[in-house]
Write an enzyme that holds these catalytic residues in place. Structure first.
Site, short mmCIF file in Angstrom:
data_model
loop_
_atom_site.label_atom_id
_atom_site.label_comp_id
_atom_site.label_asym_id
_atom_site.label_seq_id
_atom_site.Cartn_x
_atom_site.Cartn_y
_atom_site.Cartn_z
N GLU A 95 2.79 -19.99 -5.09
CA GLU A 95 3.81 -20.61 -5.90
C GLU A 95 4.97 -19.67 -6.21
O GLU A 95 4.80 -18.46 -6.29
CB GLU A 95 3.18 -21.10 -7.21
N CYS A 108 10.38 -15.94 -10.06
CA CYS A 108 9.08 -15.27 -10.10
C CYS A 108 8.42 -15.48 -8.73
O CYS A 108 8.16 -16.61 -8.31
CB CYS A 108 8.25 -15.89 -11.23
N CYS A 115 -5.90 -12.84 -4.92
CA CYS A 115 -5.81 -11.43 -5.31
C CYS A 115 -7.21 -10.86 -5.38
O CYS A 115 -8.12 -11.53 -5.87
CB CYS A 115 -5.11 -11.28 -6.66
N CYS A 119 -8.90 -9.53 -12.24
CA CYS A 119 -8.77 -9.36 -13.68
C CYS A 119 -9.45 -10.55 -14.38
O CYS A 119 -9.36 -11.69 -13.91
CB CYS A 119 -7.30 -9.26 -14.08
N CYS A 122 -7.45 -13.94 -15.27
CA CYS A 122 -6.39 -14.36 -14.34
C CYS A 122 -6.90 -15.42 -13.37
O CYS A 122 -7.90 -15.19 -12.68
CB CYS A 122 -5.87 -13.15 -13.57
N GLY A 179 -0.85 -12.61 -6.83
CA GLY A 179 -1.13 -11.41 -6.05
C GLY A 179 -0.68 -10.12 -6.70
O GLY A 179 0.09 -10.12 -7.66
N GLU A 180 -1.17 -9.01 -6.16
CA GLU A 180 -0.81 -7.67 -6.64
C GLU A 180 0.19 -7.08 -5.64
O GLU A 180 -0.19 -6.71 -4.52
CB GLU A 180 -2.08 -6.82 -6.75
N SER A 211 5.71 -5.97 -10.91
CA SER A 211 4.65 -5.92 -11.91
C SER A 211 3.36 -5.50 -11.23
O SER A 211 2.96 -6.10 -10.23
CB SER A 211 4.48 -7.30 -12.56
N SER A 233 0.79 -4.03 -16.14
CA SER A 233 -0.10 -4.92 -16.88
C SER A 233 -1.15 -4.09 -17.60
O SER A 233 -2.14 -3.68 -17.00
CB SER A 233 -0.77 -5.90 -15.91
N LEU A 234 -0.91 -3.83 -18.87
CA LEU A 234 -1.78 -2.92 -19.62
C LEU A 234 -2.99 -3.67 -20.19
O LEU A 234 -4.13 -3.37 -19.85
CB LEU A 234 -0.94 -2.27 -20.73
N HIS A 235 -2.76 -4.60 -21.07
CA HIS A 235 -3.76 -5.55 -21.57
C HIS A 235 -4.89 -4.97 -22.40
O HIS A 235 -5.74 -5.71 -22.88
CB HIS A 235 -4.37 -6.36 -20.41
N ASN A 310 -2.50 -17.83 -21.06
CA ASN A 310 -2.42 -19.19 -20.53
C ASN A 310 -3.82 -19.64 -20.14
O ASN A 310 -4.37 -19.13 -19.17
CB ASN A 310 -1.55 -19.23 -19.27
N CYS A 353 4.37 -17.64 -15.73
CA CYS A 353 3.83 -16.55 -14.93
C CYS A 353 2.40 -16.27 -15.37
O CYS A 353 2.08 -16.35 -16.54
CB CYS A 353 4.66 -15.28 -15.14
#
Ligand code: SAH
Ligand code: SF4
Length: 378
Positions: A95, A108, A115, A119, A122, A179-180, A211, A233-235, A310, A353
């Site tokens: 997408e 985006c 991926c 995570c 995700c 994806g990464e 990112s 992406s820390l999280h 999300n 996103c």
């Protein structure tokens, strides 16, 4: 008659196309001419390239194509967010999302079908890894969006003068789709170079953001080969929690990640890293986590972007309540860290996103869904 295996010219950055043209015995300026037709004019038909010699056009038609990915669904949200589902073959779809705002238009872009990094929160990760997108499939998302948004271009009178000058409605690109990006390094860098090149999209480095979940060696390579704005992406505020939420942390823990961010900033087009932080109810969103974060990033110039989680079916997580996010942000802000909370956009088309292909849970269901989409069109 075209050859059965034509070269897709969208796979080349400028240097790559110059080299390929040299192999045909053609001058570099011819390559740049074709580059401009493809990317600045959105042209995919060699016959329309009227200032290119007829004999060269005929030859190109024989051995090459300009082939972007094919959209199988185009949805527009009530807030203007537009999302395309792109068929990338073998029942895989990725997408691309366009997010219009008052003074900018952000695209985006996805870098992989699925991926591998898995995570915990995700939906892309939950699908597993299918394959890397080609450079043509990555830059093709910008090519396509420019083309499909083109009709609205002339009425884009809310863009800043500079942005209007280059006639583009897309002023910013974020590699925050599926994806990464740094796990598909070469193809992503080819696409980034096209985004930046004046013969193609001419975007400023500050307006192109990669990112990453924190693949440390690839962050160093990006710094050396194509430094653009960086989001990480820390999280999580400590290794124990991040090991669980972002498993790549087991390989590149926080101390190494912070050092890599600092090294990146030596060459970055912006003087800060953006840390993304998904707000997961009761998991990483306490006052203590916020204070731990403040200490963690003490030596790393940064901004924070808090992302309300999300939700997707069977994720096992809930979004932090708005008041909790506000308090969490308050602690960071009081410590002098610029902190924003991402607006959830395009909810009605699942276009935020991190929510891309949110309803696709596994390979089997994805196949069914893509089939349905194709049938709807047919
Ligand atoms: N792979 C890259 C870029 C794609 S994801 C990365 O991880 O950085 C873009 C952002 O959305 C990342 O910060 C990611 O962690 C976040 N994200 C993923 N799933 C999400 C979800 N369900 N809700 C909110 N953000 C999510
Ligand atoms: Fe991959 Fe990024 Fe999703 Fe992690 S958050 S699984 S790195 S797409």
């Amino acid at each position: 008659m075209s050859t059965s295996n034509p070269v897709n010219l969208l796979d080349f950055d400028v240097d790559g196309l110059v080299a390929w043209f040299a192999g045909l015995g053609e001058k570099p300026f011819r390559a740049r001419q074709v580059m401009r037709w493809m990317h600045r004019e959105g042209c995919d038909d060699f016959d329309a390239m009227t200032d290119v010699a007829k004999s060269l056009r005929a030859r190109l038609k024989d051995i090459a194509v300009i082939r972007p990915p094919v959209p199988v669904r185009d949805s527009i949200s009530a807030d203007g967010t537009r999302k395309w589902l792109l068929d990338v073959g073998n029942a895989n779809a990725v997408e691309t999302v366009f997010i219009p705002e008052a003074h900018r238009g952000t695209l985006c872009v996805s870098s992989q079908a699925g991926c591998a990094l898995d995570c915990a929160f995700c939906s892309t990760g939950k699908q597993g890894f299918n394959r890397n997108l080609s450079a043509a499939e990555i830059i093709g998302q910008l090519w396509l969006a420019n083309k499909l948004l083109g009709a609205a271009r002339d009425s884009a009178d809310d863009l800043e003068a500079g942005e209007k000058d280059n006639g583009r409605i897309i002023s910013n690109v974020v590699m925050m789709g599926m994806g990464e990006p740094l796990a598909n390094f070469d193809n992503v860098v080819t696409a980034l170079r096209l985004m930046l090149d004046d013969h193609a999209y001419g975007l400023s480095r500050r307006r192109v953001t990669v990112s990453t979940s924190g693949i440390v060696p690839a962050m160093d390579r990006l710094r050396d080969e194509c430094p653009v704005a960086l989001a990480v992406s820390l999280h999580a505020s400590n290794d124990a929690l991040r090991d669980r939420l972002v498993p790549i942390n087991q390989k590149y823990p926080l101390r190494e990640l912070m050092a890599a961010c600092q090294r990146y900033l030596e060459r970055a087009p912006r003087d800060f890293v953006t840390f993304e932080y998904v707000m997961l109810d009761g998991v990483n969103d306490s006052d203590a986590h916020a204070r731990e974060l403040v200490a963690l990033v003490r030596d790393t110039p940064c901004k924070f972007n808090l992302i309300p989680f999300n939700p997707f079916p069977n994720s096992g997580f809930l979004r932090s309540p708005a008041e909790r996010i506000r308090r969490f942000a308050g602690i960071l802000i009081d410590a002098g860290i610029v902190t924003t909370t991402r607006k959830t956009r395009g909810d009605d088309v699942d276009a935020a996103c991190g929510q891309l292909a949110g309803r696709v849970q596994d390979k089997t269901r994805r196949t069914v869904r893509l089939k349905q989409v194709t049938e709807e069109r047919g």
